[in-house]
Write a protein that holds these residues in place. Structure first.
Motif, PDB file in Angstrom:
ATOM      1  N   UNK A  55     -38.729 -13.083  18.264  1.00  0.00           N
ATOM      2  CA  UNK A  55     -39.431 -13.802  17.193  1.00  0.00           C
ATOM      3  C   UNK A  55     -40.542 -12.903  16.683  1.00  0.00           C
ATOM      4  N   UNK A  56     -40.507 -12.635  15.387  1.00  0.00           N
ATOM      5  CA  UNK A  56     -41.502 -11.759  14.785  1.00  0.00           C
ATOM      6  C   UNK A  56     -42.149 -12.461  13.598  1.00  0.00           C
ATOM      7  N   UNK A  57     -43.464 -12.426  13.549  1.00  0.00           N
ATOM      8  CA  UNK A  57     -44.175 -13.017  12.421  1.00  0.00           C
ATOM      9  C   UNK A  57     -45.380 -12.151  12.110  1.00  0.00           C
ATOM     10  N   UNK A  58     -45.702 -12.050  10.843  1.00  0.00           N
ATOM     11  CA  UNK A  58     -46.830 -11.215  10.469  1.00  0.00           C
ATOM     12  C   UNK A  58     -47.151 -11.325   8.998  1.00  0.00           C
ATOM     13  N   UNK A  59     -48.104 -10.518   8.571  1.00  0.00           N
ATOM     14  CA  UNK A  59     -48.550 -10.496   7.185  1.00  0.00           C
ATOM     15  C   UNK A  59     -48.570  -9.065   6.674  1.00  0.00           C
ATOM     16  N   UNK A  60     -48.597  -8.936   5.365  1.00  0.00           N
ATOM     17  CA  UNK A  60     -48.642  -7.615   4.758  1.00  0.00           C
ATOM     18  C   UNK A  60     -49.467  -7.632   3.490  1.00  0.00           C
ATOM     19  N   UNK A  61     -49.825  -6.447   3.017  1.00  0.00           N
ATOM     20  CA  UNK A  61     -50.546  -6.331   1.757  1.00  0.00           C
ATOM     21  C   UNK A  61     -50.164  -5.028   1.078  1.00  0.00           C
ATOM     22  N   UNK A  62     -50.311  -5.023  -0.233  1.00  0.00           N
ATOM     23  CA  UNK A  62     -50.004  -3.832  -1.000  1.00  0.00           C
ATOM     24  C   UNK A  62     -50.653  -3.909  -2.365  1.00  0.00           C
ATOM     25  N   UNK A  63     -50.589  -2.793  -3.115  1.00  0.00           N
ATOM     26  CA  UNK A  63     -51.273  -2.698  -4.398  1.00  0.00           C
ATOM     27  C   UNK A  63     -50.354  -2.037  -5.424  1.00  0.00           C
ATOM     28  N   UNK A  64     -50.501  -2.464  -6.659  1.00  0.00           N
ATOM     29  CA  UNK A  64     -49.710  -1.870  -7.731  1.00  0.00           C
ATOM     30  C   UNK A  64     -50.327  -2.184  -9.087  1.00  0.00           C
ATOM     31  N   UNK A  65     -49.533  -2.054 -10.138  1.00  0.00           N
ATOM     32  CA  UNK A  65     -50.011  -2.297 -11.497  1.00  0.00           C
ATOM     33  C   UNK A  65     -48.824  -2.565 -12.400  1.00  0.00           C
ATOM     34  N   UNK A  66     -49.113  -3.140 -13.553  1.00  0.00           N
ATOM     35  CA  UNK A  66     -48.094  -3.195 -14.585  1.00  0.00           C
ATOM     36  C   UNK A  66     -48.727  -3.013 -15.954  1.00  0.00           C
ATOM     37  N   UNK A  67     -47.912  -2.664 -16.923  1.00  0.00           N
ATOM     38  CA  UNK A  67     -48.409  -2.366 -18.265  1.00  0.00           C
ATOM     39  C   UNK A  67     -47.308  -2.635 -19.272  1.00  0.00           C
ATOM     40  N   UNK A  68     -47.712  -2.856 -20.523  1.00  0.00           N
ATOM     41  CA  UNK A  68     -46.711  -3.124 -21.544  1.00  0.00           C
ATOM     42  C   UNK A  68     -47.208  -2.845 -22.947  1.00  0.00           C
ATOM     43  N   UNK A  69     -46.246  -2.755 -23.864  1.00  0.00           N
ATOM     44  CA  UNK A  69     -46.496  -2.556 -25.291  1.00  0.00           C
ATOM     45  C   UNK A  69     -45.668  -3.587 -26.043  1.00  0.00           C
ATOM     46  N   UNK A  70     -46.251  -4.146 -27.101  1.00  0.00           N
ATOM     47  CA  UNK A  70     -45.552  -5.155 -27.892  1.00  0.00           C
ATOM     48  C   UNK A  70     -45.669  -4.792 -29.374  1.00  0.00           C
ATOM     49  N   UNK A  71     -44.511  -4.811 -30.101  1.00  0.00           N
ATOM     50  CA  UNK A  71     -44.467  -4.462 -31.516  1.00  0.00           C
ATOM     51  C   UNK A  71     -43.935  -5.641 -32.330  1.00  0.00           C
ATOM     52  N   UNK A  72     -44.508  -5.830 -33.506  1.00  0.00           N
ATOM     53  CA  UNK A  72     -43.922  -6.703 -34.515  1.00  0.00           C
ATOM     54  C   UNK A  72     -43.465  -5.814 -35.664  1.00  0.00           C
ATOM     55  N   UNK A  73     -42.169  -5.751 -35.919  1.00  0.00           N
ATOM     56  CA  UNK A  73     -41.657  -4.876 -36.971  1.00  0.00           C
ATOM     57  C   UNK A  73     -41.721  -5.574 -38.326  1.00  0.00           C
ATOM     58  N   UNK A  74     -41.619  -4.783 -39.397  1.00  0.00           N
ATOM     59  CA  UNK A  74     -41.660  -5.340 -40.743  1.00  0.00           C
ATOM     60  C   UNK A  74     -40.479  -6.251 -41.018  1.00  0.00           C
TER      61      UNK A  74
END
Length: 399
Positions: free
Chosen positions: A180-199
């Motif tokens: 039986x194994x139980x535990x916790x974890x943590x980590x770090x990251x990021x996200x990014x984006x671009x949004x366009x409205x065309x003619x």
């Protein structure tokens, strides 16, 4: 002793992909369209384009039903009908007519709840697994022009795991040992984006969610025959690091008339970072030590499409579907989350309860194709087939 790998369960394509009820209803599309606060997840670049501020929350109970037919056998084993509860919370705020908005997302992008019981043929690979990851993502989005906006967010991951499996060492009564194994974890990251409205009116979104390297530590308990207990020091602790994959997405939105929105998304998921899984026990012995297990995962891809119809002001109808490829090579398929190519179909409905209050509901059916495999480590051989049923509901307040 390879069966004792404490986080072997992480070796599957176990993305949850339940980050917004409107988006689920439209086949999980959301990168290239504006819907609600869930843009914090789907495309941070779109957040500044949202016409309103949002506070919203939702839940999508998930029923994972998998069966296994051992090779050269007529037996069939099935998972217990347990329900996982992925959830979302989003907040988006910015001054009216401002060029910026701030967003906060709390969501569960990876996880699994699987219970095969303790009397099936694969019990030495897994009996039960409960895995949860919760991402916290503050986000800033900026409108550069009326047609272009960008955004980015920081990600903190909190994870929990609880796993049981049989140990192939019987005691004097013939009963298997237990791990039986139980535990916790943590980590770090990021996200990014671009949004366009065309003619031409078409909208386009591009987003990147980084990989999140997650470090786990927890407790390990082994119940074996007393004569062998010295080979399985207990209580014990373990550590491991698991690389959760990055995702690149492109989305398109089309608006053939004022009542219809049609969306398409394509995703590339970087599972190829998962080449090896290593774990270490603090108290070691000839039976328990540090081990590195090759996984040789591969890139996975998905195509998604969906539509929304608004015939009246207060009501929206949604439908969609998609196809996703497996990340796990055939030699590494295991009962933790039996990975396979899959198709899914979704539907949804939205209703405006009041001028600023909306309720949205969705339903998804997902089918993982039947897949035969002989695991390279456990030698568990047979055919897996899985169906997933996911209703969901959310409330959003906007102003």
């Amino acid at each position: 002793m390879l069966a004792l790998a404490p986080v072997y369960c992480f070796a599957q394509g176990f993305q949850v992909n339940l980050e917004g009820e409107k988006q689920i209803g439209m086949g999980h599309t959301g990168t290239g369209i504006l819907q609600d606060g869930a843009s914090v997840f789907f495309n941070p670049g779109a957040v500044a384009m949202l016409p309103d501020n949002y506070v919203q929350a939702g839940i999508s109970p998930l029923l994972f039903m998998s069966e296994f037919n051992p090779s050269n056998s007529n037996a069939t084993y099935r998972t217990a009908n347990k329900i996982a509860t992925p959830f979302t919370f989003y907040g988006v705020w910015g001054p009216k007519n401002s060029f910026w908005k701030f967003g906060m997302g709390i969501y569960t992008p990876f996880g699994g709840l699987t219970d095969w019981g303790n009397n099936w043929t694969g019990k030495y690979a897994l009996e039960s697994l409960d895995l949860k990851t919760i991402f916290f993502q503050p986000t800033l989005s900026i409108k550069l022009t009326d047609y272009l906006s960008i955004g980015a967010g920081f990600v903190y991951n909190h994870a929990d795991i609880d796993l049981t499996q049989a140990v192939p060492i019987a005691n004097s009564t013939g009963a298997d040992g237990q791990a039986h194994l139980s535990g916790t974890g943590k980590g770090y990251g990021w996200n990014a984006g671009i949004f366009f409205k065309t003619q031409s009116g078409v909208t386009i979104g591009l987003s990147h969610r980084s990989g999140v390297s997650t470090s786990f530590n927890g407790d390990a308990t082994f119940s074996v025959a007393p004569s062998l207990q010295s080979n399985f020091p207990s209580p014990n602790t373990f550590t491991s690091t698991v690389p959760l994959p990055s995702t690149n997405s492109i989305g398109l939105g089309f608006y053939p008339c004022k009542n219809w929105t049609i969306a398409f998304d394509a995703n590339e998921v970087g599972w190829d970072v998962f080449k090896t899984l290593s774990f270490t026990y603090k108290k070691q012995s000839p039976a328990i030590n540090t081990t590195s297990l090759p996984q040789n995962y591969q890139q996975a891809y998905s195509l998604r499409g969906g539509a929304e119809y608004r015939g009246v002001d207060k009501l929206a109808l949604r439908f969609g579907g998609g196809y996703a490829t497996a990340a796990s090579p055939e030699a590494f398929v295991s009962p933790q989350v039996p990975d396979a190519n899959r198709v899914y179909f979704t539907g949804g409905i939205g209703y405006k309860i009041a001028s600023r209050l909306d309720v949205d509901a969705s339903f998804e059916y997902e089918h993982l194709m039947a897949r035969q495999s002989t695991n390279a480590y456990t030698q568990l051989s047979g055919t897996y087939e899985t169906n997933v049923y996911i209703p969901g509901i959310s409330l959003s307040y906007h102003w």
